[in-house]
Scaffold this motif. Structure first.
Motif, PDB file in Angstrom:
ATOM      1  N   SER A   1       0.828  -1.208   0.000  1.00 14.52           N
ATOM      2  CA  SER A   1       0.000   0.000   0.000  1.00 14.52           C
ATOM      3  C   SER A   1       0.861   1.257   0.000  1.00 14.52           C
ATOM      4  O   SER A   1       0.574   2.219  -0.727  1.00 14.52           O
ATOM      5  N   LEU A   2       1.919   1.248   0.809  1.00 14.20           N
ATOM      6  CA  LEU A   2       2.830   2.392   0.841  1.00 14.20           C
ATOM      7  C   LEU A   2       3.532   2.560  -0.504  1.00 14.20           C
ATOM      8  O   LEU A   2       3.747   3.689  -0.968  1.00 14.20           O
ATOM      9  N   ALA A   3       3.911   1.466  -1.144  1.00  7.17           N
ATOM     10  CA  ALA A   3       4.546   1.542  -2.461  1.00  7.17           C
ATOM     11  C   ALA A   3       3.597   2.157  -3.481  1.00  7.17           C
ATOM     12  O   ALA A   3       4.001   2.979  -4.311  1.00  7.17           O
ATOM     13  N   ARG A   4       2.334   1.776  -3.439  1.00  6.99           N
ATOM     14  CA  ARG A   4       1.350   2.367  -4.355  1.00  6.99           C
ATOM     15  C   ARG A   4       1.190   3.861  -4.108  1.00  6.99           C
ATOM     16  O   ARG A   4       1.013   4.653  -5.050  1.00  6.99           O
ATOM     17  N   GLU A   5       1.232   4.254  -2.831  1.00  5.70           N
ATOM     18  CA  GLU A   5       1.109   5.674  -2.507  1.00  5.70           C
ATOM     19  C   GLU A   5       2.307   6.452  -3.028  1.00  5.70           C
ATOM     20  O   GLU A   5       2.172   7.576  -3.550  1.00  5.70           O
ATOM     21  N   LEU A   6       3.501   5.870  -2.930  1.00 10.68           N
ATOM     22  CA  LEU A   6       4.692   6.517  -3.478  1.00 10.68           C
ATOM     23  C   LEU A   6       4.577   6.657  -4.990  1.00 10.68           C
ATOM     24  O   LEU A   6       4.931   7.698  -5.556  1.00 10.68           O
ATOM     25  N   ASP A   7       4.070   5.641  -5.647  1.00  5.93           N
ATOM     26  CA  ASP A   7       3.844   5.709  -7.093  1.00  5.93           C
ATOM     27  C   ASP A   7       2.873   6.843  -7.426  1.00  5.93           C
ATOM     28  O   ASP A   7       3.097   7.623  -8.366  1.00  5.93           O
ATOM     29  N   ARG A   8       1.820   6.970  -6.654  1.00  4.32           N
ATOM     30  CA  ARG A   8       0.835   8.025  -6.920  1.00  4.32           C
ATOM     31  C   ARG A   8       1.467   9.406  -6.817  1.00  4.32           C
ATOM     32  O   ARG A   8       1.247  10.269  -7.675  1.00  4.32           O
ATOM     33  N   ILE A   9       2.269   9.620  -5.781  1.00  2.00           N
ATOM     34  CA  ILE A   9       2.920  10.928  -5.605  1.00  2.00           C
ATOM     35  C   ILE A   9       3.825  11.231  -6.796  1.00  2.00           C
ATOM     36  O   ILE A   9       3.813  12.340  -7.335  1.00  2.00           O
ATOM     37  N   CYS A  10       4.612  10.237  -7.199  1.00  2.00           N
ATOM     38  CA  CYS A  10       5.555  10.455  -8.298  1.00  2.00           C
ATOM     39  C   CYS A  10       4.836  10.663  -9.623  1.00  2.00           C
ATOM     40  O   CYS A  10       5.333  11.372 -10.504  1.00  2.00           O
ATOM     41  N   ARG A  11       3.670  10.074  -9.768  1.00  2.00           N
ATOM     42  CA  ARG A  11       2.867  10.314 -10.971  1.00  2.00           C
ATOM     43  C   ARG A  11       2.314  11.744 -10.991  1.00  2.00           C
ATOM     44  O   ARG A  11       2.267  12.382 -12.047  1.00  2.00           O
ATOM     45  N   GLU A  12       1.882  12.225  -9.839  1.00  4.70           N
ATOM     46  CA  GLU A  12       1.130  13.481  -9.790  1.00  4.70           C
ATOM     47  C   GLU A  12       2.016  14.722  -9.800  1.00  4.70           C
ATOM     48  O   GLU A  12       1.674  15.715 -10.446  1.00  4.70           O
ATOM     49  N   THR A  13       3.130  14.696  -9.041  1.00  5.35           N
ATOM     50  CA  THR A  13       3.941  15.912  -8.974  1.00  5.35           C
ATOM     51  C   THR A  13       5.426  15.669  -9.182  1.00  5.35           C
ATOM     52  O   THR A  13       6.136  16.561  -9.607  1.00  5.35           O
ATOM     53  N   GLY A  14       5.924  14.483  -8.834  1.00  6.17           N
ATOM     54  CA  GLY A  14       7.360  14.247  -8.917  1.00  6.17           C
ATOM     55  C   GLY A  14       8.144  14.922  -7.813  1.00  6.17           C
ATOM     56  O   GLY A  14       9.375  14.893  -7.820  1.00  6.17           O
ATOM     57  N   PHE A  15       7.450  15.532  -6.856  1.00  2.00           N
ATOM     58  CA  PHE A  15       8.092  16.182  -5.703  1.00  2.00           C
ATOM     59  C   PHE A  15       7.467  15.628  -4.434  1.00  2.00           C
ATOM     60  O   PHE A  15       6.251  15.476  -4.349  1.00  2.00           O
ATOM     61  N   LEU A  16       8.284  15.343  -3.441  1.00  5.23           N
ATOM     62  CA  LEU A  16       7.797  14.898  -2.143  1.00  5.23           C
ATOM     63  C   LEU A  16       8.870  15.176  -1.110  1.00  5.23           C
ATOM     64  O   LEU A  16       9.993  15.564  -1.448  1.00  5.23           O
ATOM     65  N   ALA A  17       8.525  14.990   0.146  1.00  4.18           N
ATOM     66  CA  ALA A  17       9.507  15.085   1.223  1.00  4.18           C
ATOM     67  C   ALA A  17       9.699  13.702   1.804  1.00  4.18           C
ATOM     68  O   ALA A  17       8.758  12.920   1.904  1.00  4.18           O
ATOM     69  N   ILE A  18      10.938  13.394   2.171  1.00  8.00           N
ATOM     70  CA  ILE A  18      11.279  12.108   2.777  1.00  8.00           C
ATOM     71  C   ILE A  18      11.634  12.334   4.242  1.00  8.00           C
ATOM     72  O   ILE A  18      12.617  13.011   4.559  1.00  8.00           O
ATOM     73  N   SER A  19      10.811  11.761   5.128  1.00  4.59           N
ATOM     74  CA  SER A  19      11.137  11.731   6.549  1.00  4.59           C
ATOM     75  C   SER A  19      11.618  10.322   6.877  1.00  4.59           C
ATOM     76  O   SER A  19      11.673   9.446   6.013  1.00  4.59           O
ATOM     77  N   GLY A  20      11.977  10.088   8.120  1.00  8.34           N
ATOM     78  CA  GLY A  20      12.457   8.766   8.491  1.00  8.34           C
ATOM     79  C   GLY A  20      13.693   8.359   7.720  1.00  8.34           C
ATOM     80  O   GLY A  20      13.904   7.181   7.428  1.00  8.34           O
ATOM     81  N   HIS A  21      14.534   9.343   7.399  1.00  3.82           N
ATOM     82  CA  HIS A  21      15.703   9.075   6.558  1.00  3.82           C
ATOM     83  C   HIS A  21      16.893   8.547   7.343  1.00  3.82           C
ATOM     84  O   HIS A  21      17.807   7.936   6.774  1.00  3.82           O
ATOM     85  N   GLY A  22      16.937   8.817   8.633  1.00  4.32           N
ATOM     86  CA  GLY A  22      17.992   8.274   9.468  1.00  4.32           C
ATOM     87  C   GLY A  22      19.343   8.964   9.374  1.00  4.32           C
ATOM     88  O   GLY A  22      20.326   8.484   9.949  1.00  4.32           O
ATOM     89  N   ILE A  23      19.422  10.089   8.679  1.00  4.94           N
ATOM     90  CA  ILE A  23      20.691  10.811   8.576  1.00  4.94           C
ATOM     91  C   ILE A  23      20.938  11.550   9.885  1.00  4.94           C
ATOM     92  O   ILE A  23      20.062  12.280  10.375  1.00  4.94           O
ATOM     93  N   ALA A  24      22.120  11.384  10.465  1.00  2.10           N
ATOM     94  CA  ALA A  24      22.433  11.989  11.753  1.00  2.10           C
ATOM     95  C   ALA A  24      22.315  13.515  11.677  1.00  2.10           C
ATOM     96  O   ALA A  24      22.867  14.136  10.755  1.00  2.10           O
ATOM     97  N   PRO A  25      21.617  14.137  12.612  1.00  2.00           N
ATOM     98  CA  PRO A  25      21.463  15.596  12.585  1.00  2.00           C
ATOM     99  C   PRO A  25      22.789  16.347  12.545  1.00  2.00           C
ATOM    100  O   PRO A  25      22.894  17.397  11.904  1.00  2.00           O
ATOM    101  N   GLU A  26      23.825  15.803  13.219  1.00  3.55           N
ATOM    102  CA  GLU A  26      25.106  16.516  13.236  1.00  3.55           C
ATOM    103  C   GLU A  26      25.776  16.516  11.863  1.00  3.55           C
ATOM    104  O   GLU A  26      26.506  17.459  11.534  1.00  3.55           O
TER     105      GLU A  26
END
Length: 330
Positions: A27-52
């Motif tokens: 379901s999440l994969a389908r939602e990602l597909d929908r976003i990329c179809r509609e605008t090609g722009f999104l924000a990624i959270s839960g990326h795990g990159i250290a704040p420092e």
């Protein structure tokens, strides 16, 4: 999937997707597909990159741009068309990559590419372009290690996003891995200096353009304004920074791979009216993920209807990028 508090800009939680299984993951994969179809722009959270890692490069980049012009120019490219080093104001017009004549963009940048050259690479164009030597500035102290730590983190994040993209396209998770053995990704820190007056009509901080590769990972200043995308309806829409997230956009090669199922969205950085803080300084860091130099980008069979021909001829990642880049240099 959630909605950012700042707007209805889509935010995709990468960590939640990676932890999901079964129907929830699909379901999440389908939602990602929908976003990329509609605008090609999104924000990624839960990326795990250290704040420092993020904060360190942001601070070092700001300190670099605060240096005197003559000091910054010591890290300038040795000749026009060299891909790396410091580019001062007035030397790039991104709209030219689309064949649009425009004034130079109101920005300066520092640019660097891959941190290593793959063993056995002999292609002369690759060695003189994507794998050309990076030009490191004299200061501030610690700039290079901060840059390399962030670049390495972005390369890993881009690979994770590409695996999510594969599932969104109903492909095997690691489908894109063979194209990404030695990516020719590049990164740039961008500074849009404070303006003391509104610029002439038609001169933007960054002219309207699409990005050239598979995807771009953007870190804008918190609270900054001016980034806009062209909506499917043909109007410009502002994209605000999202706290704790990176802004992601689809590039031209991903659009070619998907036969325009996913859009490489036209975007620009405009001069917001002065009464809205539009002349203030703005800084961002952009990581441009690009498949291997010799990777052939051909339309995915799953993105072509039965009996239809794809819109695009196959291209090689590196030469395609080189041709696009050389159109933007003033």
């Amino acid at each position: 999937m959630s909605t950012a508090a700042q707007s209805d800009f889509a935010v995709f939680n990468l960590a939640a997707f990676e932890a999901a299984t079964g129907a929830n993951r699909a379901s999440l994969a389908r939602e990602l597909d929908r976003i990329c179809r509609e605008t090609g722009f999104l924000a990624i959270s839960g990326h795990g990159i250290a704040p420092e890692v993020i904060a360190n490069l942001s601070a070092k980049a700001r300190a670099f741009f605060d240096l005197a012009p003559e000091v910054k120019h010591r890290a300038a490219p040795p000749y026009a068309g060299y891909p790396y080093g410091y580019l001062g104001p007035g030397v790039e017009a991104l709209a030219k990559s689309r064949g649009v004549d425009s004034p130079p963009d109101l920005k300066e940048s520092f640019n660097a590419g891959p941190l290593t050259t793959p063993p056995g690479m002999t292609d002369k164009d690759a060695l003189s372009f994507c794998f050309a030597d990076n030009i490191w500035p004299e200061g501030p102290e610690g700039f290079r290690p901060a840059w390399e730590a962030y670049f390495t983190a972005m390369a890993d994040l881009a690979k994770r996003i590409m695996r999510a993209f594969a599932e969104a396209l109903e492909l095997e998770t690691h489908f894109f891995d063979p194209f990404l053995k030695n990516p020719i990704s590049a990164m740039r820190a961008l500074n849009y200096p404070e303006l003391d007056r509104a610029p002439p009509e038609g001169q933007l901080r960054a002219g309207a353009h699409t990005d050239y590769g598979s995807l771009t990972i953007l870190l804008p200043d918190a609270g900054s304004r001016g980034l806009e995308i062209m909506t499917p309806e043909g109007t410009w829409r502002e994209i605000p920074p999202v706290d704790g997230a990176f802004v992601i956009n689809i590039g031209d090669l991903m659009a070619r791979w998907t036969n325009d199922r996913w859009v490489s969205t036209l975007h620009r950085v405009v001069n917001v009216p002065p009464e809205q803080g539009g002349l203030n300084r703005r800084q961002s860091i952009a990581f441009f993920h690009q498949p291997d130099w010799h990777a052939e980008i051909s339309t995915l069979p799953s993105c072509v209807g039965a009996g239809d021909a794809g819109k695009y001829e196959p291209v090689l990642s590196g030469p395609y990028l080189m041709g696009k880049f050389r159109k933007t240099v003033m």
